[in-house]
Design a protein around this motif. Structure first.
Motif, short mmCIF file in Angstrom:
data_model
loop_
_atom_site.label_atom_id
_atom_site.label_comp_id
_atom_site.label_asym_id
_atom_site.label_seq_id
_atom_site.Cartn_x
_atom_site.Cartn_y
_atom_site.Cartn_z
N GLU A 128 33.85 13.28 32.14
CA GLU A 128 33.12 13.11 33.39
C GLU A 128 33.93 12.33 34.41
O GLU A 128 33.97 12.68 35.60
CB GLU A 128 31.79 12.40 33.10
CG GLU A 128 30.95 12.10 34.34
CD GLU A 128 30.50 13.34 35.07
OE1 GLU A 128 30.15 13.23 36.25
OE2 GLU A 128 30.48 14.43 34.45
N ASN A 129 34.60 11.26 33.94
CA ASN A 129 35.45 10.49 34.85
C ASN A 129 36.60 11.34 35.38
O ASN A 129 36.95 11.25 36.56
CB ASN A 129 35.99 9.25 34.14
CG ASN A 129 34.91 8.24 33.81
OD1 ASN A 129 33.86 8.22 34.45
ND2 ASN A 129 35.15 7.40 32.83
N GLU A 130 37.18 12.15 34.48
CA GLU A 130 38.28 13.01 34.91
C GLU A 130 37.79 14.05 35.92
O GLU A 130 38.47 14.34 36.91
CB GLU A 130 38.89 13.70 33.70
CG GLU A 130 40.10 14.58 34.02
CD GLU A 130 40.70 15.23 32.79
OE1 GLU A 130 41.63 16.03 32.94
OE2 GLU A 130 40.22 14.93 31.67
N ARG A 131 36.61 14.60 35.65
CA ARG A 131 36.05 15.59 36.59
C ARG A 131 35.78 14.95 37.95
O ARG A 131 36.09 15.52 39.00
CB ARG A 131 34.75 16.17 36.03
CG ARG A 131 34.15 17.28 36.88
CD ARG A 131 32.70 17.48 36.54
NE ARG A 131 31.91 16.31 36.84
CZ ARG A 131 31.51 15.99 38.07
NH1 ARG A 131 31.83 16.73 39.10
NH2 ARG A 131 30.78 14.90 38.26
N ARG A 132 35.24 13.70 37.91
CA ARG A 132 34.95 13.01 39.17
C ARG A 132 36.25 12.68 39.91
O ARG A 132 36.34 12.86 41.13
CB ARG A 132 34.16 11.73 38.88
CG ARG A 132 33.65 11.05 40.13
CD ARG A 132 32.94 9.75 39.80
NE ARG A 132 31.80 9.96 38.93
CZ ARG A 132 31.76 9.59 37.66
NH1 ARG A 132 32.80 8.97 37.10
NH2 ARG A 132 30.69 9.80 36.93
N ASP A 133 37.27 12.22 39.16
CA ASP A 133 38.54 11.91 39.80
C ASP A 133 39.18 13.16 40.38
O ASP A 133 39.75 13.13 41.49
CB ASP A 133 39.50 11.26 38.79
CG ASP A 133 39.03 9.89 38.34
OD1 ASP A 133 38.18 9.29 39.06
OD2 ASP A 133 39.49 9.41 37.29
N ARG A 134 39.09 14.27 39.63
CA ARG A 134 39.67 15.52 40.13
C ARG A 134 38.95 15.98 41.39
O ARG A 134 39.58 16.46 42.34
CB ARG A 134 39.61 16.59 39.04
CG ARG A 134 40.28 17.89 39.43
CD ARG A 134 40.48 18.80 38.23
NE ARG A 134 39.21 19.11 37.59
CZ ARG A 134 38.85 18.66 36.39
NH1 ARG A 134 39.65 17.86 35.72
NH2 ARG A 134 37.68 18.99 35.88
N ALA A 135 37.62 15.84 41.38
CA ALA A 135 36.85 16.23 42.57
C ALA A 135 37.23 15.35 43.76
O ALA A 135 37.37 15.85 44.89
CB ALA A 135 35.35 16.13 42.29
N GLU A 136 37.40 14.05 43.52
CA GLU A 136 37.79 13.15 44.61
C GLU A 136 39.18 13.51 45.13
O GLU A 136 39.41 13.48 46.35
CB GLU A 136 37.76 11.71 44.13
CG GLU A 136 36.35 11.19 43.85
CD GLU A 136 36.35 9.77 43.32
OE1 GLU A 136 37.47 9.22 43.12
OE2 GLU A 136 35.26 9.20 43.11
N LEU A 137 40.10 13.84 44.22
CA LEU A 137 41.44 14.23 44.65
C LEU A 137 41.40 15.52 45.46
O LEU A 137 42.12 15.66 46.46
CB LEU A 137 42.36 14.41 43.43
CG LEU A 137 42.77 13.12 42.70
CD1 LEU A 137 43.59 13.45 41.47
CD2 LEU A 137 43.57 12.21 43.64
N GLU A 138 40.57 16.48 45.02
CA GLU A 138 40.46 17.73 45.76
C GLU A 138 39.88 17.50 47.15
O GLU A 138 40.36 18.07 48.14
CB GLU A 138 39.60 18.72 44.98
CG GLU A 138 40.25 19.22 43.70
CD GLU A 138 39.33 20.11 42.90
OE1 GLU A 138 38.15 20.25 43.31
OE2 GLU A 138 39.76 20.67 41.88
N VAL A 139 38.84 16.65 47.22
CA VAL A 139 38.25 16.35 48.53
C VAL A 139 39.28 15.64 49.42
O VAL A 139 39.41 15.95 50.61
CB VAL A 139 36.99 15.47 48.35
CG1 VAL A 139 36.50 14.96 49.70
CG2 VAL A 139 35.89 16.28 47.68
N ARG A 140 40.02 14.68 48.83
CA ARG A 140 41.02 13.97 49.60
C ARG A 140 42.12 14.91 50.09
O ARG A 140 42.59 14.81 51.22
CB ARG A 140 41.62 12.84 48.76
CG ARG A 140 42.45 11.85 49.57
CD ARG A 140 42.98 10.72 48.71
NE ARG A 140 41.88 9.94 48.15
CZ ARG A 140 41.60 9.89 46.86
NH1 ARG A 140 42.34 10.57 45.99
NH2 ARG A 140 40.60 9.15 46.44
#
Length: 414
Positions: free
Chosen positions: A186-198
């Motif tokens: 879940e943390n990895e998914r959230r970090d990946r989503a944040e990186l994609e948004v950024r």
């Protein structure tokens, strides 16, 4: 909220009280047998009354209530009471065995392996010595019976509870590992989503800067020139103001197309809002002509055999030239610019240089500097995306040069 909290608390209390209650029930049952069956004392060796043995079992039940706080201490106390029962009953009475099994499970479940195996081993040795010795000395049982009884007691009182406890500890570790894995995923998914948004925000900011920055620089330069020519050359001033209007319309159209990319209902967009084909090296002559129309002095040179690049390569090349010309117009107005595109066997090199701005042609309020800001940052990011090399810096004569070398590899060849 209170219901959800009370349910786990009730379960904990039940798990804490239920095993001692079973042991206490065994003690009460043993007393009941002593009341109703008078011959019990005849079957149990030794002179100790069954009521005393039942009282000792009840004592075991009370000790078990503390097994969560002190598993090793409770185990020692329960085993010690069981040894008293065995010693007083010639090693034949097993009424205290249930409490020993529960204490063995608790010490194996809630302590470290080393502590658990040490305690269980000590308990097994004590039970074998006391129980076997009492059985041998007081009842005179055959050696084979004594050995079988000792092995059975070790198995049922210590080994089996330890195996069951280890099984449940393994399940707990597995559940904890799965929970940690799910949390990490879940943390990895959230970090990946944040990186994609950024990354999307960075790409959008870069695109908006490349579109608006270029045209707005031209608008500023044209407006400054028109203001300077209002009195001396009104006709040319009107022409420059018309250029300002054209650049403003183009900027508005490009911004609408860029914003239109963010919409999900692409089919509902009109032709004016749909995105144009990506910028390319082939479109550089038109870009340079637009800069000349705004009053910039720009020369253009194309050498080598032209080869098509991929969309990212074409866009990076076009935006680099666009931003360089915008920076030259903003920071070195009136300076001559040179755009050179050289196709080589392994790379295509784009060079945009401008000379130092003549002081006499510099409009009032014009900025002077390298333009090191979002524009150069955007060029650098685009170069990194395609594995290109970007070099920027001032020249000896006070000008500025931007050079982009795009490798002709699988990533950049169309």
């Amino acid at each position: 909220m209170s219901v959800s909290r009370s349910a786990p608390m009730s379960a904990v209390r039940f798990r804490t009280v239920f095993p001692p209650a079973l042991v206490l029930a065994a003690a009460v049952g043993y007393i009941g047998i002593g009341f109703w069956v008078e011959e019990v004392s005849e079957f149990v060796p030794g002179a100790v009354s069954p009521f005393v043995h039942a009282g000792l079992v009840a004592l075991q039940a009370l000790i078990l209530l503390l097994r969560r706080r002190s598993p090793v201490g409770v185990f020692a106390g329960v085993v010690l009471v069981d040894l008293v029962i065995l010693a007083s009953a010639a090693g034949e009475l097993g009424v205290g065995s249930l409490a020993v099994m529960i204490a063995s499970y608790s010490v194996a479940r809630h302590t470290s392996r080393r502590t658990a195996w040490t305690a269980l081993g000590a308990g097994a040795v004590a039970t074998t010595v006391i129980g076997g010795g009492a059985l041998l000395l007081e009842s005179g049982a055959p050696l084979l019976v004594i050995v079988f009884t000792a092995v059975a007691r070790i198995a049922f009182l210590y080994a089996i509870p330890a195996v069951v406890a280890e099984y449940f500890r393994g399940r707990e570790r597995l559940a904890a590992a799965l929970k940690d894995q799910a949390r990490m995923a879940e943390n990895e998914r959230r970090d990946r989503a944040e990186l994609e948004v950024r990354a999307e925000r960075t790409a959008l900011a870069r695109e908006l800067h490349d579109i608006a920055g270029h045209h707005l620089s031209g608008i500023i330069v044209s407006a400054q020139a028109a203001a300077a020519l209002t009195m001396s050359d009104p006709e040319r001033a009107r022409t420059m103001m018309q250029t300002v209007q054209d650049d403003a319309r183009i900027t508005l159209t490009d911004l609408r197309r860029t914003v239109g990319l963010l919409r999900s209902d692409d089919d509902d967009r009109g032709p004016a809002e749909r995105p144009r084909p990506v910028p390319s090296i082939a479109a550089l002559p038109a870009l340079i002509d637009a800069a000349r129309d705004r009053g910039q002095r720009v020369s253009y040179e194309l050498t080598g055999e032209t080869r098509g690049l991929g969309p990212l390569g074409e866009t990076s090349a076009y935006r680099m030239v666009q931003e360089s010309l915008a920076n030259a117009a903003r920071h070195a107005p009136g300076a001559e610019c040179h755009v050179r595109v050289a196709f080589g066997p392994d790379a295509v090199e784009l060079t945009v240089s401008n000379e130092a701005a003549p002081l006499a042609t510099r409009p009032a309020g014009a900025e002077v500097g390298s333009g090191d800001g979002y524009g150069l940052a955007g060029m650098t990011e685009r170069a990194e995306l395609i594995g290109a090399q970007l070099t920027t810096g001032p020249t000896a004569g006070g000008g500025w040069t931007n050079r982009l070398a795009i490798p002709l590899d699988e990533r950049n060849i169309a």
